[in-house]
Design a protein around this motif. Structure first.
Motif, short mmCIF file in Angstrom:
data_model
loop_
_atom_site.label_atom_id
_atom_site.label_comp_id
_atom_site.label_asym_id
_atom_site.label_seq_id
_atom_site.Cartn_x
_atom_site.Cartn_y
_atom_site.Cartn_z
N ILE A 154 0.83 -1.21 0.00
CA ILE A 154 0.00 0.00 0.00
C ILE A 154 0.86 1.26 0.00
CG2 ILE A 154 -1.69 1.32 1.36
CD1 ILE A 154 -2.80 -1.39 2.33
N LYS A 155 2.05 1.19 0.61
CA LYS A 155 2.92 2.37 0.68
C LYS A 155 3.37 2.84 -0.70
CE LYS A 155 6.22 2.28 3.79
NZ LYS A 155 7.25 1.68 4.67
N ASN A 156 3.56 1.90 -1.64
CA ASN A 156 4.04 2.29 -2.97
C ASN A 156 3.05 3.19 -3.72
OD1 ASN A 156 6.52 0.98 -2.74
ND2 ASN A 156 5.67 -0.97 -3.42
N PRO A 157 1.77 2.81 -3.86
CA PRO A 157 0.84 3.73 -4.54
C PRO A 157 0.61 5.02 -3.76
CG PRO A 157 -0.33 1.80 -3.69
CD PRO A 157 1.13 1.51 -3.59
N LEU A 158 0.71 4.96 -2.45
CA LEU A 158 0.55 6.18 -1.67
C LEU A 158 1.64 7.20 -2.00
CD1 LEU A 158 -0.51 5.04 1.91
CD2 LEU A 158 -1.75 6.59 0.40
N ALA A 159 2.85 6.71 -2.23
CA ALA A 159 3.94 7.61 -2.60
C ALA A 159 3.62 8.31 -3.92
CB ALA A 159 5.25 6.84 -2.70
N GLY A 160 3.02 7.56 -4.86
CA GLY A 160 2.62 8.17 -6.13
C GLY A 160 1.52 9.20 -5.96
N ILE A 161 0.55 8.89 -5.12
CA ILE A 161 -0.55 9.84 -4.86
C ILE A 161 -0.01 11.12 -4.24
CG2 ILE A 161 -2.60 10.22 -3.44
CD1 ILE A 161 -3.18 7.19 -3.78
N ARG A 162 0.89 10.96 -3.27
CA ARG A 162 1.46 12.14 -2.61
C ARG A 162 2.27 12.99 -3.60
NH1 ARG A 162 3.95 9.65 1.11
NH2 ARG A 162 6.08 9.78 0.35
N GLY A 163 3.06 12.31 -4.45
CA GLY A 163 3.86 13.04 -5.43
C GLY A 163 2.98 13.77 -6.44
N ALA A 164 1.90 13.12 -6.89
CA ALA A 164 1.00 13.76 -7.84
C ALA A 164 0.31 14.98 -7.23
CB ALA A 164 -0.05 12.74 -8.31
N ALA A 165 -0.08 14.88 -5.99
CA ALA A 165 -0.72 16.01 -5.31
C ALA A 165 0.24 17.18 -5.17
CB ALA A 165 -1.23 15.57 -3.94
N ALA A 175 -0.94 15.55 3.42
CA ALA A 175 -0.89 15.32 4.87
C ALA A 175 -1.52 13.99 5.24
CB ALA A 175 -1.59 16.47 5.60
N GLU A 176 -2.66 13.66 4.63
CA GLU A 176 -3.33 12.40 4.95
C GLU A 176 -2.54 11.21 4.41
OE1 GLU A 176 -6.37 11.84 6.90
OE2 GLU A 176 -5.32 13.68 7.46
N SER A 177 -1.89 11.38 3.26
CA SER A 177 -1.05 10.30 2.73
C SER A 177 0.10 10.01 3.69
CB SER A 177 -0.49 10.69 1.35
OG SER A 177 -1.53 10.85 0.42
N ARG A 178 0.70 11.06 4.22
CA ARG A 178 1.80 10.87 5.17
C ARG A 178 1.31 10.20 6.45
NH1 ARG A 178 4.52 16.79 4.04
NH2 ARG A 178 5.93 16.12 2.38
N ARG A 179 0.10 10.56 6.88
CA ARG A 179 -0.45 9.94 8.09
C ARG A 179 -0.69 8.45 7.87
NH1 ARG A 179 -5.32 8.84 10.55
NH2 ARG A 179 -6.54 9.52 8.77
N ILE A 180 -1.18 8.09 6.69
CA ILE A 180 -1.43 6.68 6.40
C ILE A 180 -0.10 5.92 6.32
CG2 ILE A 180 -2.33 5.06 4.68
CD1 ILE A 180 -4.40 7.26 3.95
#
Length: 236
Positions: free
Chosen positions: A10-21, A41-46
């Motif tokens: 799950i951490k891998n796609p979250l990194a992409g979401i955070r970078g895109a934002a 902020a929410e991506s980092r919390r997750i």
């Protein structure tokens, strides 16, 4: 093992979401940027939650060696100070304490989690200047108690205590505080103290809590290293 694997995936796609934002935020107005900042902020919390799940799911055995626990405690205090917004932490060490037989990295995690838990509890309440308890304070204490025994009769004479003068553990969760996903604060993961309990148990140690309004004391009891063992003090 399944929880650890899922956390990693799950951490891998979250990194992409955070970078895109973060890229989207570069061309937005300040009002719209609030939404992308929220995503980041929410991506980092997750991610922080997933990292706790990974640590909790770690099934490798601790690498035990003779350790001077005061080195670990001092490094934990410095880490808290560097993090900012930490209350005053007062050391109260027994200088004659012999080396413990522990995994230094994992015991460092125990101490940091207990210090963070105390700091968060103190931060949850507003304290008037004339409060009879005085200013918000954490006391980090060590002691030797030859009478402490583990569940199988193992001697656990080395005591590490983290005490704060905050509001105390909520009564509703007092008996479940070391269970996963039990938390006394809003948006708490409930894994910090569960990880503490897991690590201490892996060491054959004990952890107990004595809490009431104005005083909460966590006591960790650990085994001694063998006679003649030199304390391990190298950086880790």
């Amino acid at each position: 093992g399944m929880a650890e694997m899922l956390a990693h995936e799950i951490k891998n796609p979250l990194a992409g979401i955070r970078g895109a934002a973060q890229l989207l935020a570069e061309g937005l107005s300040p009002e719209d940027r609030e939404l992308t900042d929220l995503i980041v902020a929410e991506s980092r919390r997750i991610v922080a939650l997933l990292e706790e799940v990974e640590r909790f799911g770690d099934t490798t055995l601790p690498q035990l060696r003779p350790v001077n626990v005061h080195d670990i405690l001092d490094r934990a205090r410095r880490s808290m100070a560097l993090g900012g917004a930490a209350p005053k932490i007062v050391p109260d060490y027994d200088p004659s304490l012999p080396p413990a037989l522990v995994d230094p990295g994992r015991i460092m995690q125990v101490v940091l989690n207990l210090l963070r838990n105390a700091a968060e509890a103190l931060a949850r309440e507003a304290r008037a200047p004339d409060d009879p308890r005085g200013p918000a304070l954490i006391r980090l204490r060590t002691a030797y108690d030859r009478d402490v025994r583990g569940p199988h009769g193992t001697a656990l004479p080395l005591q590490v205590e983290v005490e704060d003068n905050g509001p105390g553990v909520p009564e509703a969760i007092a008996d479940q505080i070391f269970e996963p996903f039990v938390s006394g604060r809003e948006n708490g993961t409930g894994l910090g103290l569960a990880l503490v309990g897991k690590i201490v148990t892996e060491h054959g140690g004990l952890i107990r809590v004595d809490s009431r309004p104005g005083r909460t004391l966590f006591r960790v009891s650990l085994p001694l290293a063998g006679k003649g063992a030199a304390p391990w003090t190298e950086p880790y």
